[in-house]
Motif scaffolding. Sequence first.
Motif, short mmCIF file in Angstrom:
data_model
loop_
_atom_site.label_atom_id
_atom_site.label_comp_id
_atom_site.label_asym_id
_atom_site.label_seq_id
_atom_site.Cartn_x
_atom_site.Cartn_y
_atom_site.Cartn_z
N LEU A 107 2.56 1.86 -3.27
CA LEU A 107 1.67 2.38 -4.31
C LEU A 107 1.25 3.82 -4.03
O LEU A 107 0.42 4.37 -4.74
CB LEU A 107 0.45 1.48 -4.44
CG LEU A 107 0.77 0.08 -4.99
CD1 LEU A 107 -0.37 -0.87 -4.75
CD2 LEU A 107 1.10 0.16 -6.47
N GLY A 108 1.82 4.41 -2.98
CA GLY A 108 1.59 5.82 -2.74
C GLY A 108 0.59 6.14 -1.65
O GLY A 108 0.24 7.31 -1.47
N ALA A 109 0.13 5.12 -0.91
CA ALA A 109 -0.83 5.39 0.16
C ALA A 109 -0.11 5.94 1.38
O ALA A 109 0.88 5.36 1.83
CB ALA A 109 -1.59 4.12 0.53
N THR A 110 -0.61 7.04 1.92
CA THR A 110 -0.06 7.58 3.16
C THR A 110 -0.44 6.62 4.29
O THR A 110 -1.33 5.77 4.11
CB THR A 110 -0.66 8.97 3.45
OG1 THR A 110 -2.07 8.80 3.57
CG2 THR A 110 -0.36 9.95 2.34
N PHE A 114 -5.46 0.80 -7.32
CA PHE A 114 -5.21 1.30 -5.95
C PHE A 114 -4.30 2.53 -5.94
O PHE A 114 -4.59 3.53 -5.29
CB PHE A 114 -4.60 0.19 -5.10
CG PHE A 114 -4.42 0.56 -3.66
CD1 PHE A 114 -5.45 0.38 -2.76
CD2 PHE A 114 -3.23 1.10 -3.20
CE1 PHE A 114 -5.30 0.73 -1.42
CE2 PHE A 114 -3.07 1.46 -1.87
CZ PHE A 114 -4.11 1.27 -0.98
N GLY A 115 -3.19 2.44 -6.68
CA GLY A 115 -2.22 3.54 -6.69
C GLY A 115 -2.83 4.84 -7.19
O GLY A 115 -2.48 5.92 -6.72
N ALA A 120 0.84 -1.20 0.00
CA ALA A 120 0.00 0.00 0.00
C ALA A 120 0.87 1.25 0.00
O ALA A 120 0.65 2.18 -0.78
CB ALA A 120 -0.92 -0.01 1.22
N ARG A 134 -6.13 5.51 -7.02
CA ARG A 134 -7.18 5.89 -6.07
C ARG A 134 -6.59 6.72 -4.93
O ARG A 134 -7.15 7.75 -4.54
CB ARG A 134 -7.84 4.63 -5.53
CG ARG A 134 -9.01 4.90 -4.62
CD ARG A 134 -9.75 3.61 -4.32
NE ARG A 134 -10.45 3.72 -3.06
CZ ARG A 134 -10.56 2.71 -2.19
NH1 ARG A 134 -10.03 1.54 -2.47
NH2 ARG A 134 -11.21 2.88 -1.07
N VAL A 135 -5.43 6.29 -4.39
CA VAL A 135 -4.86 7.04 -3.27
C VAL A 135 -4.32 8.39 -3.72
O VAL A 135 -4.12 9.27 -2.90
CB VAL A 135 -3.75 6.25 -2.53
CG1 VAL A 135 -4.32 4.99 -1.89
CG2 VAL A 135 -2.60 5.90 -3.44
N LYS A 136 -4.12 8.54 -5.03
CA LYS A 136 -3.67 9.85 -5.51
C LYS A 136 -4.87 10.73 -5.84
O LYS A 136 -4.69 11.85 -6.33
CB LYS A 136 -2.78 9.67 -6.74
CG LYS A 136 -1.42 9.12 -6.38
CD LYS A 136 -0.52 8.99 -7.61
CE LYS A 136 0.68 8.11 -7.32
NZ LYS A 136 0.34 6.66 -7.39
N MET A 174 -7.73 1.84 4.02
CA MET A 174 -8.08 1.08 2.82
C MET A 174 -7.53 -0.33 2.82
O MET A 174 -8.01 -1.17 2.06
CB MET A 174 -7.58 1.84 1.59
CG MET A 174 -8.34 3.15 1.38
SD MET A 174 -7.41 4.34 0.43
CE MET A 174 -7.71 3.78 -1.21
N GLN A 210 -4.11 6.42 4.76
CA GLN A 210 -4.80 5.69 3.69
C GLN A 210 -4.57 4.19 3.80
O GLN A 210 -5.48 3.40 3.59
CB GLN A 210 -4.34 6.21 2.32
CG GLN A 210 -4.87 7.60 1.98
CD GLN A 210 -4.27 8.13 0.69
OE1 GLN A 210 -3.07 7.97 0.43
NE2 GLN A 210 -5.08 8.77 -0.12
#
Lengths: 313, 326
Positions: free
Chosen positions: A221-224, B98-99, A218, B101-103, A231, A227
């Motif tokens: 893939l760029g989720a803080t 997913f990648g 996660a 969506r979080v952006k 998620m 997030q």
Amino acid sequence: MSDTAILPPRSGVVARAVDWMIRHPAMFTFLLVLPITLWLGIVYIGSLLALLVQSFYSIDEFSGLVVPEFTLATYAELLRPSNFAIILRTVTMAACVTVASAVIAFPIAYFAARYARGGWKALFYIGVMLPLWSSYLVKVYAWKLVLAKEGILSWAFAKLHLGWLLDAILALPVVGGNSLSVSYTGTFIVFVYIWLPYMIIPVQAALERVPGAMIEAASDLGATPGQSFRMVLLPLALPGIVAGSIFTFSLTLGDYIVPQIIGSGRLFIGQAVYMQQGTAGNIPLAAAFTVVPIAIMGVYLWGARRMGAFDAL
Amino acid sequence: MQAVSFRGVSRHFGTVRAVDDVDLDIADGEFFAMLGPSGSGKTTCLRLIAGFEQPTAGEIAICGEQAAGMPPYRRNVNTVFQNYALFPHMNVRDNVAFGLRVKGIGRAERHCAAEEALAMVELAGFGDRRAAALSGGQRQRVALARALVNKPKVLLLDEPLGALDLKLREQMQEELRRLQRALGLTFVFVTHDQEEALSMADRVAVFAEGRIQQVGTPEDIYRRPASRFVADFVGSSNVLPADFVGVGRAGDWASLRPEDITLDPAGREAEVTSRAYHGRVVKLGLNVAGQGLTMLAPASGDLPRPGDRVGIAWPLEKAHLLGPAT
């Protein structure tokens, strides 16, 4: 070593029965499920059905005898303001206790699942389980002393010069009272304390099954962190939280000792059942009260399923 | 510009030096393999690029920008995990999207991009399936699509083919090469399989004990190993005293590839000690005057058996001098 490739049949009744069962695996399965079927089917579901039947009977106002005729009158009695207030009070308390338990349990369970190793893990299990080994009554009475007007808690607040804070809490309507031990806040604190292990263990088990790579993926893939939590981590831990909430919610719904010892004196469902089947002798109403938590749990589980709480299982 | 550069990077776990003073440059658009036995530091290097680990010392730059201290979610780098790490509570489309969506990219747009990425890995129309309902090879492709949809500067692959069977692995190797060329992306690929590294990569770094032993093209690594370790680890060389091989002084060592040795009745006398049939070739264990070595002979005609005496020879220019023993 024997000279033959196949050994002769074994003697003895048990040995022959075992050999026979190896050739008939279905029989083996049948024997395994037989005890649990009897237990669940007769002792458990059977008595529950008997209870359900009772709740459709009513009581004769004059003679005080149970009238074995099907009627919905007893359920209608549940909707009387005094009875409905009991249900509402209990459900609200159970919901608050469940939410608070989940919030407190999550970080503890997360630490245990992700970071605790060896000695720390043993300490975690002992720390969580130890309170369950001592008597429930002793713990509740101990809490009465802790929460009492002259108790440790008010002493600690006073020493920390926070007496005003405690007074402010006690001055609040509904949740306040003369002291913590006679307020809803006190009942709430004790409920959270005694049911917390039942939330921590399932949440920890659920988190244990979430591979560390999920959180890394996660993040990758760029989720803080927020997030990732919302998620990925929370949805994957949800079956554990739901399992824990079944315990905390239903245990609070049915408990009749804690609110009797610590609280405002207003009745909860458990106390109502206790009174109706005991002193009042109104078995049908007691049964109807008992059906309420069952119905609530059924709706709750159905809703949780609909929301996908069990998808990650 | 360098896609990734390490300057004196170390990562220590307590007293264990997982990565020890590594300097490394990976060029933009390169297919770079990190090869080494388990525990050699190659995966830790990959995790340092991804940001899952922070260096104990040294500097890491990604596309010229300082990366040390940056959390993974602030790096435009994506990873294909060893066990794929697909989210089990989402379907394939949501996994891939997913990648995005979080952006904060809108649903329609990200679904469209996810579908495109799935088509790129030949999984068009699989969006509604659950990740758990896919085969290993398909999960691998989803993991690839999930990373590529973000258009990363560098794609990191952590032993991505390890869990696949041989046939599928060869197919995925080709496909990864094709994708890398088509997209012009920098791929950094971690593997312990030397054949995979040699056949796929533009350049290979051989790791051992937290350090890089050699960096070079696959041919460099194979033909001109820099050390005894590289010679031995990549392609199982015969490492022999140089004077025995006939290319140097006593005290030096030389490497001789098993396939460079031929059966030659006029050559040196050797005793066959073992024989293993490999289909196209036969692997022979030999004993030459007390010196053990292996050779690969074409599996045709009359093959010697263990105990037979044969003659062997090797062209001297095929032997590679390693220098003094280390």
